[in-house]
Write a protein that holds these residues in place. Structure first.
Motif, PDB file in Angstrom:
ATOM      1  N   LEU A   1       0.991  -1.089  -0.094  1.00 40.83           N
ATOM      2  CA  LEU A   1      -0.205   0.081   0.010  1.00 40.83           C
ATOM      3  C   LEU A   1       0.852   1.288  -0.080  1.00 40.83           C
ATOM      4  CD1 LEU A   1      -2.752   1.258   0.240  1.00 40.83           C
ATOM      5  CD2 LEU A   1      -2.457   1.186   2.614  1.00 40.83           C
ATOM      6  N   VAL A   2       1.835   1.236   0.802  1.00 41.24           N
ATOM      7  CA  VAL A   2       2.701   2.445   0.856  1.00 41.24           C
ATOM      8  C   VAL A   2       3.480   2.495  -0.280  1.00 41.24           C
ATOM      9  CG1 VAL A   2       5.032   3.170   1.880  1.00 41.24           C
ATOM     10  CG2 VAL A   2       3.139   2.389   3.327  1.00 41.24           C
ATOM     11  N   LEU A   3       3.808   1.488  -1.129  1.00 45.49           N
ATOM     12  CA  LEU A   3       4.499   1.867  -2.354  1.00 45.49           C
ATOM     13  C   LEU A   3       3.632   2.084  -3.603  1.00 45.49           C
ATOM     14  CD1 LEU A   3       6.954  -1.643  -1.848  1.00 45.49           C
ATOM     15  CD2 LEU A   3       7.469   0.950  -2.362  1.00 45.49           C
ATOM     16  N   THR A   4       2.453   1.696  -3.318  1.00 40.94           N
ATOM     17  CA  THR A   4       1.667   2.173  -4.349  1.00 40.94           C
ATOM     18  C   THR A   4       1.204   3.706  -4.338  1.00 40.94           C
ATOM     19  OG1 THR A   4       0.180  -0.041  -4.229  1.00 40.94           O
ATOM     20  CG2 THR A   4      -0.868   1.920  -5.213  1.00 40.94           C
ATOM     21  N   ILE A   5       1.280   4.188  -3.053  1.00 39.20           N
ATOM     22  CA  ILE A   5       1.249   5.529  -3.100  1.00 39.20           C
ATOM     23  C   ILE A   5       2.416   6.052  -3.489  1.00 39.20           C
ATOM     24  CG2 ILE A   5       0.904   7.423  -1.363  1.00 39.20           C
ATOM     25  CD1 ILE A   5      -0.617   5.755   0.412  1.00 39.20           C
ATOM     26  N   GLY A   6       3.599   5.610  -3.064  1.00 41.74           N
ATOM     27  CA  GLY A   6       4.866   6.380  -3.504  1.00 41.74           C
ATOM     28  C   GLY A   6       4.992   6.243  -5.158  1.00 41.74           C
ATOM     29  N   TYR A   7       4.638   5.095  -5.707  1.00 42.03           N
ATOM     30  CA  TYR A   7       5.016   5.096  -7.109  1.00 42.03           C
ATOM     31  C   TYR A   7       3.576   5.780  -7.824  1.00 42.03           C
ATOM     32  CZ  TYR A   7       8.708   1.460  -6.973  1.00 42.03           C
ATOM     33  OH  TYR A   7       9.852   0.944  -6.864  1.00 42.03           O
ATOM     34  N   GLY A   8       2.604   6.032  -7.178  1.00 43.37           N
ATOM     35  CA  GLY A   8       1.527   6.631  -7.994  1.00 43.37           C
ATOM     36  C   GLY A   8       0.613   5.551  -8.712  1.00 43.37           C
ATOM     37  N   ARG A   9       1.046   4.192  -8.454  1.00 40.55           N
ATOM     38  CA  ARG A   9       0.400   3.277  -9.031  1.00 40.55           C
ATOM     39  C   ARG A   9       0.785   1.942  -8.262  1.00 40.55           C
ATOM     40  NH1 ARG A   9       4.428   0.572 -11.093  1.00 40.55           N
ATOM     41  NH2 ARG A   9       6.284   1.736 -11.958  1.00 40.55           N
ATOM     42  N   PRO A  10       0.205   0.793  -8.443  1.00 37.70           N
ATOM     43  CA  PRO A  10       0.692  -0.471  -7.793  1.00 37.70           C
ATOM     44  C   PRO A  10       1.899  -0.804  -8.442  1.00 37.70           C
ATOM     45  CG  PRO A  10      -1.837  -0.623  -8.595  1.00 37.70           C
ATOM     46  CD  PRO A  10      -1.363   0.674  -9.006  1.00 37.70           C
ATOM     47  N   PRO A  11       2.496  -1.361  -7.408  1.00 38.66           N
ATOM     48  CA  PRO A  11       4.028  -1.774  -8.035  1.00 38.66           C
ATOM     49  C   PRO A  11       3.791  -3.123  -9.133  1.00 38.66           C
ATOM     50  CG  PRO A  11       3.868  -2.592  -5.755  1.00 38.66           C
ATOM     51  CD  PRO A  11       2.656  -1.698  -6.057  1.00 38.66           C
ATOM     52  N   TRP A  12       3.344  -2.882 -10.072  1.00 30.93           N
ATOM     53  CA  TRP A  12       2.985  -4.090 -10.977  1.00 30.93           C
ATOM     54  C   TRP A  12       4.205  -4.922 -11.292  1.00 30.93           C
ATOM     55  CZ3 TRP A  12       4.617  -5.104 -15.642  1.00 30.93           C
ATOM     56  CH2 TRP A  12       5.343  -3.969 -16.567  1.00 30.93           C
ATOM     57  N   ILE A  13       5.292  -4.176 -11.550  1.00 30.46           N
ATOM     58  CA  ILE A  13       6.429  -5.145 -12.039  1.00 30.46           C
ATOM     59  C   ILE A  13       6.790  -6.226 -10.583  1.00 30.46           C
ATOM     60  CG2 ILE A  13       8.955  -5.398 -12.325  1.00 30.46           C
ATOM     61  CD1 ILE A  13       8.665  -2.451 -13.609  1.00 30.46           C
ATOM     62  N   SER A  14       6.777  -5.601  -9.537  1.00 24.98           N
ATOM     63  CA  SER A  14       7.092  -6.458  -8.452  1.00 24.98           C
ATOM     64  C   SER A  14       6.189  -7.326  -8.122  1.00 24.98           C
ATOM     65  CB  SER A  14       7.324  -5.349  -7.185  1.00 24.98           C
ATOM     66  OG  SER A  14       8.162  -4.616  -7.294  1.00 24.98           O
ATOM     67  N   LEU A  15       4.810  -7.159  -8.253  1.00 27.59           N
ATOM     68  CA  LEU A  15       3.639  -8.096  -7.998  1.00 27.59           C
ATOM     69  C   LEU A  15       3.702  -9.083  -8.981  1.00 27.59           C
ATOM     70  CD1 LEU A  15       0.897  -5.559  -6.957  1.00 27.59           C
ATOM     71  CD2 LEU A  15       2.269  -6.993  -5.417  1.00 27.59           C
ATOM     72  N   THR A  16       3.774  -8.896 -10.446  1.00 29.24           N
ATOM     73  CA  THR A  16       3.905  -9.687 -11.276  1.00 29.24           C
ATOM     74  C   THR A  16       5.203 -10.746 -11.185  1.00 29.24           C
ATOM     75  OG1 THR A  16       3.005  -8.297 -12.750  1.00 29.24           O
ATOM     76  CG2 THR A  16       3.989 -10.234 -13.783  1.00 29.24           C
ATOM     77  N   LEU A  17       6.256 -10.490 -10.724  1.00 26.85           N
ATOM     78  CA  LEU A  17       7.382 -11.212 -10.583  1.00 26.85           C
ATOM     79  C   LEU A  17       6.944 -12.134  -9.169  1.00 26.85           C
ATOM     80  CD1 LEU A  17      10.496  -8.817 -10.948  1.00 26.85           C
ATOM     81  CD2 LEU A  17       9.702 -10.740 -12.692  1.00 26.85           C
ATOM     82  N   ALA A  18       6.731 -11.461  -8.277  1.00 21.56           N
ATOM     83  CA  ALA A  18       6.652 -12.273  -7.036  1.00 21.56           C
ATOM     84  C   ALA A  18       5.477 -13.247  -7.245  1.00 21.56           C
ATOM     85  CB  ALA A  18       5.824 -11.174  -5.872  1.00 21.56           C
ATOM     86  N   PHE A  19       4.253 -12.871  -7.837  1.00 22.98           N
ATOM     87  CA  PHE A  19       3.064 -13.922  -7.886  1.00 22.98           C
ATOM     88  C   PHE A  19       3.380 -15.047  -9.052  1.00 22.98           C
ATOM     89  CE2 PHE A  19       0.594 -10.805  -5.841  1.00 22.98           C
ATOM     90  CZ  PHE A  19      -0.429 -11.721  -5.087  1.00 22.98           C
ATOM     91  N   SER A  20       4.147 -14.742 -10.093  1.00 22.08           N
ATOM     92  CA  SER A  20       4.401 -15.663 -10.968  1.00 22.08           C
ATOM     93  C   SER A  20       5.464 -16.552 -10.495  1.00 22.08           C
ATOM     94  CB  SER A  20       5.011 -14.921 -12.423  1.00 22.08           C
ATOM     95  OG  SER A  20       6.167 -14.132 -12.058  1.00 22.08           O
ATOM     96  N   PHE A  21       6.460 -16.031  -9.778  1.00 18.68           N
ATOM     97  CA  PHE A  21       7.543 -16.884  -8.992  1.00 18.68           C
ATOM     98  C   PHE A  21       6.811 -17.844  -8.223  1.00 18.68           C
ATOM     99  CE2 PHE A  21      11.783 -17.077  -6.894  1.00 18.68           C
ATOM    100  CZ  PHE A  21      12.396 -17.938  -7.791  1.00 18.68           C
ATOM    101  N   ALA A  22       5.820 -17.397  -7.339  1.00 23.58           N
ATOM    102  CA  ALA A  22       5.361 -17.977  -6.325  1.00 23.58           C
ATOM    103  C   ALA A  22       4.406 -19.370  -6.897  1.00 23.58           C
ATOM    104  CB  ALA A  22       4.417 -17.357  -5.437  1.00 23.58           C
ATOM    105  N   THR A  23       3.703 -18.982  -8.146  1.00 25.24           N
ATOM    106  CA  THR A  23       3.057 -20.002  -8.806  1.00 25.24           C
ATOM    107  C   THR A  23       3.667 -20.938  -9.173  1.00 25.24           C
ATOM    108  OG1 THR A  23       1.200 -18.275  -9.350  1.00 25.24           O
ATOM    109  CG2 THR A  23       1.143 -20.102 -10.743  1.00 25.24           C
ATOM    110  N   TYR A  24       4.798 -20.644  -9.863  1.00 18.28           N
ATOM    111  CA  TYR A  24       5.922 -21.296 -10.435  1.00 18.28           C
ATOM    112  C   TYR A  24       6.359 -22.687  -9.301  1.00 18.28           C
ATOM    113  CZ  TYR A  24      10.080 -22.912 -12.789  1.00 18.28           C
ATOM    114  OH  TYR A  24      11.317 -23.645 -13.385  1.00 18.28           O
ATOM    115  N   GLY A  25       6.452 -22.052  -8.052  1.00 17.70           N
ATOM    116  CA  GLY A  25       7.018 -22.819  -7.057  1.00 17.70           C
ATOM    117  C   GLY A  25       6.005 -23.861  -6.845  1.00 17.70           C
ATOM    118  N   LEU A  26       4.740 -23.235  -6.762  1.00 17.08           N
ATOM    119  CA  LEU A  26       3.655 -24.056  -6.375  1.00 17.08           C
ATOM    120  C   LEU A  26       3.529 -25.607  -7.431  1.00 17.08           C
ATOM    121  CD1 LEU A  26       1.246 -24.799  -4.310  1.00 17.08           C
ATOM    122  CD2 LEU A  26       0.006 -23.178  -5.968  1.00 17.08           C
TER     123      LEU A  26
END
Length: 336
Positions: free
Chosen positions: A132-157
């Motif tokens: 939430l803090v980073l979304t405010i800081g970037y002025g948008r959701p940190p989509w690069i971070s979220l895409t990397l994190a969710f794709s990597f976690a899904t891959y591990g699963l």
């Protein structure tokens, strides 16, 4: 330990490599990585004479389907990472691998109905606050971070379900990727837009080296995983995003206003909670086992995890409790 440092160090320094491949675009670099990775792991398997798994895999349609899903997810992960580095978003990319343990835990709760300890719930809550803090800081959701994190976690699963060793699983996934990647490169060449061999032998060699850059850290990790306790690997894993973060600030000179520092501080607080809780739980379990006259062998667990394709777990058993997060490992071949 040296192999562990080498593996995570190479993953942490890889942002220095991708810009060397310009003027090739992210999709062309990604396609070369897929094609050349299959060549490198194919040679490795020939040298080691490890082919028995292939026949067994071909007789299991469900596993083949999971391999295809894993290949698709890691394609997204690799592609976004390469694009983010070459587009000046190294710090945001490093954030993706910092928050990946939190995403992995959340997926374990939501998808696998796992139970968390209070400290793990606190870490997930702090992680959500950080986003939430980073979304405010970037002025948008940190989509690069979220895409990397969710794709990597899904891959591990998915990889936990496949249960293949690191090199074998990388070979299977790049085999799925190979024809589409080769087709794209041939199409690019037919249009006259391919950079391979168009910018000298050095550039062509660097593109071919993408396979080595993918495979060598995996080999080093495999050597470490069977000898180093998982709790140690769980701490070593943070070397990669730390190196990437420092490179983004000190080498690529990316901006870090106060609100981004605040967001990263919250992420690091969440990871500290996870690490402290995991080390405390592991110590209690070891003491309880000794009290019952048992024998503690962490390295055996490390070998089992690596053999099961756990790879370079973004959340190893030393970071998340072994029962509470069965989606606790993200494979080495998934690393950037």
């Amino acid at each position: 330990m040296l192999n562990g440092f080498a593996a995570y160090g190479m993953w942490g320094l890889v942002p220095l490599f991708w810009p060397l491949l310009e003027p090739a675009g992210a999709l062309e670099i990604l396609a070369h990585r897929m094609v050349w990775s299959l060549g490198v792991v194919g040679v490795a398997l020939i040298v080691m004479r490890r082919w028995a798994w292939l026949g067994e895999l071909l007789r299991q349609p469900r596993k083949l389907g999971l391999i295809t899903v894993a290949a698709a997810v890691i394609t997204v992960n690799w592609g976004v990472y390469i694009w983010s580095v070459n587009s000046g978003h190294v710090v945001e990319a490093s954030l993706g691998y910092f928050i990946n343990p939190l995403v992995t835990i959340a997926m374990g709760v939501l998808l696998l109905k796992e139970r968390l300890r209070p400290a793990q719930w606190a870490a997930v809550g702090v992680g959500l606050g950080a986003v939430l803090v980073l979304t405010i800081g970037y002025g948008r959701p940190p989509w690069i971070s979220l895409t990397l994190a969710f794709s990597f976690a899904t891959y591990g699963l998915v990889k936990k379900k496949v249960n293949l060793g690191g090199i074998e699983s990388l070979a299977a996934e790049t085999a799925v990727q190979f024809l589409p990647a080769l087709g794209y490169l041939l199409w690019l060449g037919a249009k006259g837009n391919a950079t391979f061999a168009a910018h000298g032998a050095g550039h062509a060699t660097l593109l071919a080296a993408t396979g080595v850059v993918t495979a060598v850290p995996l080999v080093c990790f495999g050597a470490a995983a069977i000898r180093v306790p998982l709790s140690t690997l769980g701490l070593l894993q943070y070397l990669a995003p730390v190196f990437q973060f420092l490179l983004g600030i000190l080498y690529f000179h990316e901006a870090m206003p106060a609100e981004r520092w605040a967001g990263f501080a919250l992420v690091w607080l969440a990871l500290s909670l996870l690490t402290f809780d995991a080390l405390r739980t592991a110590r209690r379990a070891a003491l309880a086992l000794r009290g019952r006259g048992g024998v503690v062998d962490d390295t055996a667990g490390a070998g089992a995890g690596a053999g099961a394709g756990a790879g370079a777990g973004v959340v190893e058993a030393g970071v998340v409790g072994p029962r509470e997060a069965s989606a606790d490992a993200a494979p080495a071949d998934a690393k950037p």
